[in-house]
Design a protein around this motif. Structure first.
Motif, PDB file in Angstrom:
ATOM      1  N   LYS A  36      -3.838   8.038  16.701  1.00  0.00           N
ATOM      2  CA  LYS A  36      -2.872   6.935  16.883  1.00  0.00           C
ATOM      3  C   LYS A  36      -2.982   5.953  15.718  1.00  0.00           C
ATOM      4  CE  LYS A  36      -0.768   7.394  20.958  1.00  0.00           C
ATOM      5  NZ  LYS A  36       0.703   7.463  21.030  1.00  0.00           N
ATOM      6  N   ARG A  37      -1.838   5.356  15.385  1.00  0.00           N
ATOM      7  CA  ARG A  37      -1.825   4.335  14.335  1.00  0.00           C
ATOM      8  C   ARG A  37      -1.502   2.970  14.936  1.00  0.00           C
ATOM      9  NH1 ARG A  37       3.068   5.837  11.037  1.00  0.00           N
ATOM     10  NH2 ARG A  37       3.721   6.522  13.100  1.00  0.00           N
ATOM     11  N   ILE A  38      -2.198   1.951  14.471  1.00  0.00           N
ATOM     12  CA  ILE A  38      -1.852   0.571  14.826  1.00  0.00           C
ATOM     13  C   ILE A  38      -1.544  -0.159  13.526  1.00  0.00           C
ATOM     14  CG2 ILE A  38      -2.741  -1.611  15.761  1.00  0.00           C
ATOM     15  CD1 ILE A  38      -4.426   0.085  17.715  1.00  0.00           C
ATOM     16  N   GLY A  39      -0.378  -0.807  13.496  1.00  0.00           N
ATOM     17  CA  GLY A  39       0.028  -1.521  12.283  1.00  0.00           C
ATOM     18  C   GLY A  39       1.309  -2.274  12.536  1.00  0.00           C
ATOM     19  N   ILE A  93       0.850  -1.206   0.000  1.00  0.00           N
ATOM     20  CA  ILE A  93       0.000   0.000   0.000  1.00  0.00           C
ATOM     21  C   ILE A  93       0.881   1.250   0.000  1.00  0.00           C
ATOM     22  CG2 ILE A  93      -1.655   1.322   1.390  1.00  0.00           C
ATOM     23  CD1 ILE A  93      -2.873  -1.420   2.233  1.00  0.00           C
ATOM     24  N   GLY A  94       1.922   1.209   0.823  1.00  0.00           N
ATOM     25  CA  GLY A  94       2.829   2.353   0.894  1.00  0.00           C
ATOM     26  C   GLY A  94       3.516   2.620  -0.429  1.00  0.00           C
ATOM     27  N   VAL A  98      -4.185   8.809   6.659  1.00  0.00           N
ATOM     28  CA  VAL A  98      -5.131   9.516   7.523  1.00  0.00           C
ATOM     29  C   VAL A  98      -4.393  10.607   8.305  1.00  0.00           C
ATOM     30  CG1 VAL A  98      -6.721   9.272   9.488  1.00  0.00           C
ATOM     31  CG2 VAL A  98      -6.688   7.535   7.666  1.00  0.00           C
ATOM     32  N   ALA A  99      -3.163  10.275   8.747  1.00  0.00           N
ATOM     33  CA  ALA A  99      -2.376  11.242   9.530  1.00  0.00           C
ATOM     34  C   ALA A  99      -2.133  12.525   8.747  1.00  0.00           C
ATOM     35  CB  ALA A  99      -1.036  10.622   9.929  1.00  0.00           C
ATOM     36  N   ASN A 104       3.617   4.687   5.868  1.00  0.00           N
ATOM     37  CA  ASN A 104       3.035   4.998   4.557  1.00  0.00           C
ATOM     38  C   ASN A 104       1.820   4.177   4.151  1.00  0.00           C
ATOM     39  OD1 ASN A 104       2.935   6.756   2.466  1.00  0.00           O
ATOM     40  ND2 ASN A 104       4.431   5.700   1.193  1.00  0.00           N
ATOM     41  N   GLY A 105       1.161   3.558   5.119  1.00  0.00           N
ATOM     42  CA  GLY A 105      -0.075   2.847   4.803  1.00  0.00           C
ATOM     43  C   GLY A 105      -1.290   3.694   5.104  1.00  0.00           C
TER      44      GLY A 105
END
Lengths: 280, 311
Positions: free
Chosen positions: B275-278, B127-128, B262-263, B256-257
């Motif tokens: 916050k990001r979870i990944g 995706i990135g 969204v960020a 970069n996903g």
């Protein structure tokens, strides 16, 4: 010949192609003269006789397709398209300039007559295979011609594409190798020896011809022979050429791969190409 | 919003392609000798005239697809996410995205879903990679039902589309008559405290986290961002306005996903807590899918905790 033009007519066209190539690269102050001049006779024969195309209908769906896999040699293609009036001849003065239809490498979205955008080496032949396969699947008669460089053939994808053409029996595909024996950094034999390209094409399943890529009779004879040959194989023409052909100081000189002639060099070059090719 | 046992989304791809080809002779599949895994074998049998198999030659496959597209075909070049996003990447840029040809890159084995295959086959960067290429559209369906519909939507969409499917089964969330539009997020739950935004196979974790949080009296807005590019910015802006915090969840590298996409919107608009979870910028290994996700904090518990900490 397909359209019954004379060899003399095609030789005249090749002179016009060469002068146009030199003029546009000189004015742009950048571009690739060596590989454009080495393929000038081949493209003159294609555009002024062999290809079944309509300049006033560039997207005609039954047209023959042409893929310049060695996209950096686009000045030769732009010259043919300009002389065929795909766009006003004056456009040649805009090569590599901002907003031009004549990008540094061919852009199908901007320039009429370009069947696929190329420039990154090794990729055009796969696209040509896709076009030829579509013709087969749709029972259409058009053919696909693809000019590949010998330096470019370092790329493994070229050979993946040829295998696919053989598998699907694409006898409507004509691969033309512009074997000018030089590449960007040095002569091919030093950078990456190609070895016997005829044997390689044959081993990969092509009906292979070998010609002098600057003798117009040999080029048109090869096209005649291909039209008359019944085979299930794709065709390959190994055209022995000279990089920079037609301009004495550019011929066989690695340095003329990607630089433009200055004013003085341009004047000499134009005089030389106007005289036609001197037999070797 | 109920979770049921589901099927791998690659199976939805194979089934949707049969329906598409039955109605349109321009629909093509270009395989790279992994048609069995990518579920295109029935297509090759039922529509041999619309099928091409170039062998283990991904770069060439893409070029053949581009050539077909110049003649009006709609080729789906089919492989795994790692190969589709990397082995044929520069070909995609040059021959598909730059000339805006109507080629679809259909990839199974997205994220950690080929769990036992190990890191070499887990496409966690795709995706990135595609986010940075102009003219590319990125679609990661969450379940079998939405994958089936989104494949059909991709076929109708004129231009390059990257489709990301799962190797293994993922829970089903949608009904077979739900409708999807490329570029438009689906709001699965309305809420006013926190927004959870998911893409692809981990949406079911977002659903479970939402249910858990709601039980605890926290109002959750849940979005399925099946299209990561072009991002549904309006949906994100609405989430910033309507809720106090946003958490993104993805089975993809944290860089970069979806979270990054969204960020960018959150940061440029003044935003909200975020916050990001990944995947924590590390490779996976051969291990059960759930373990791989857990090692990276991609769990229902962590989503719940992260949401609560921000409120």
């Amino acid at each position: 010949m397909r359209q019954n033009n004379s060899v003399e007519f095609l030789k005249e066209k090749a002179i016009e192609v060469r002068t146009t190539i030199l003029t546009m690269i000189h004015e742009a102050k950048s571009g690739h003269p060596g590989g454009s001049l080495s393929s000038a006779d081949i493209l003159a024969a294609l555009y002024f006789d062999e290809l079944n195309i309509r300049a006033n209908d560039p997207k005609w769906e039954d047209r023959d397709r042409f893929v310049l896999s060695k996209g950096h040699a686009c000045p030769v293609l732009y010259s043919c398209l300009a002389l065929k009036e795909y766009f006003p001849y004056e456009e040649i003065h805009t090569l590599r300039k901002e907003g031009s239809i004549l990008q540094g490498h061919p852009d199908m979205k901007r320039c009429p007559g370009i069947d696929i955008s190329t420039g990154s080496l090794g990729q055009g032949l796969s696209v040509a295979v896709g076009m030829a396969l579509a013709a087969k699947r749709d029972n259409k008669d058009y053919r696909v011609f693809c000019v590949v460089g010998d330096g470019e053939s370092n790329e493994g994808q070229i050979w993946e594409a040829i295998e696919t053409a053989s598998k699907y029996e694409l006898n409507n595909l004509v691969i033309i190798l512009d074997q000018n024996r030089l590449q960007n950094d040095n002569i091919c034999d030093v950078v990456m020896p190609s070895r016997d390209m005829v044997k390689k094409f044959e081993a990969f399943g092509c009906e292979t011809l070998e010609i002098d890529g600057h003798k117009m009779e040999e080029i048109t004879d090869a096209f005649d022979k291909i039209r008359d040959t019944k085979t299930n194989k794709p065709f390959a023409i190994v055209a022995h050429t000279t990089k920079g052909r037609g301009v004495s100081f550019m011929e066989d000189v690695v340095a003329w791969h990607g630089v433009a002639p200055n004013d003085e060099e341009y004047e000499i070059a134009i005089k030389e190409v106007k005289g036609g090719l001197v037999c070797k | 919003m109920q979770i049921r046992d589901g099927k791998p989304t690659r199976e939805a791809y194979g089934k949707a392609m049969l329906e598409l080809a039955a109605n349109d002779s321009n629909i093509y599949v270009v395989d790279c000798d992994i048609g069995k895994s990518c579920k295109t074998v029935p297509f090759s049998q039922q529509f041999p005239n619309q099928h091409v198999n170039v062998g283990i030659a991904e770069q060439n496959a893409l070029g053949v697809g581009a050539g077909l597209a110049t003649t009006g075909k709609i080729p789906f070049v089919t492989t795994y996410a790692v190969f589709g996003s990397m082995r044929m990447l520069e070909q995609i840029r040059q021959e598909v995205c730059y000339p805006q040809l109507n080629v679809k890159i259909a990839c199974s084995h997205g994220g950690f879903t080929p769990a036992n295959d190990g890191a070499s086959h887990q496409g966690i960067e795709d995706i990135g990679i595609f986010r940075t290429i102009p003219n590319m559209t990125i679609v990661a369906p969450a379940d079998y039902e939405s994958a089936f519909e989104l494949v059909k939507a991709a076929a109708k969409y004129d231009g390059p589309v990257y489709l990301r499917f799962t190797r293994d089964a993922v829970p089903s969330i949608y009904k077979s008559d739900d409708k999807f539009e490329i570029g438009k997020a689906v709001e699965l739950n309305k809420g006013s405290d926190v927004t959870i935004i998911c893409t692809g196979d981990i949406l079911s974790k977002g659903v479970l986290a939402t249910q858990q949080l709601e039980k605890e009296g926290i109002s959750v807005k849940l979005l399925d961002m099946h299209t990561v590019k072009p991002l549904d910015k309006e949906a994100v802006l609405k989430a910033i306005k309507e809720t106090k915090a946003i958490v993104t969840v993805e089975d993809h590298n944290i860089i970069n996903g979806l979270g990054s996409a969204v960020a960018e919107v959150v940061a440029e608009t003044g935003g909200c807590k975020f916050k990001r979870i990944g995947i924590q910028d590390q490779f996976g290994e051969s291990a059960p899918y759930e373990h791989l996700l857990a090692k990276n904090g991609i769990t229902v518990e962590n989503i719940v905790d992260t949401c609560k900490k921000m409120l």
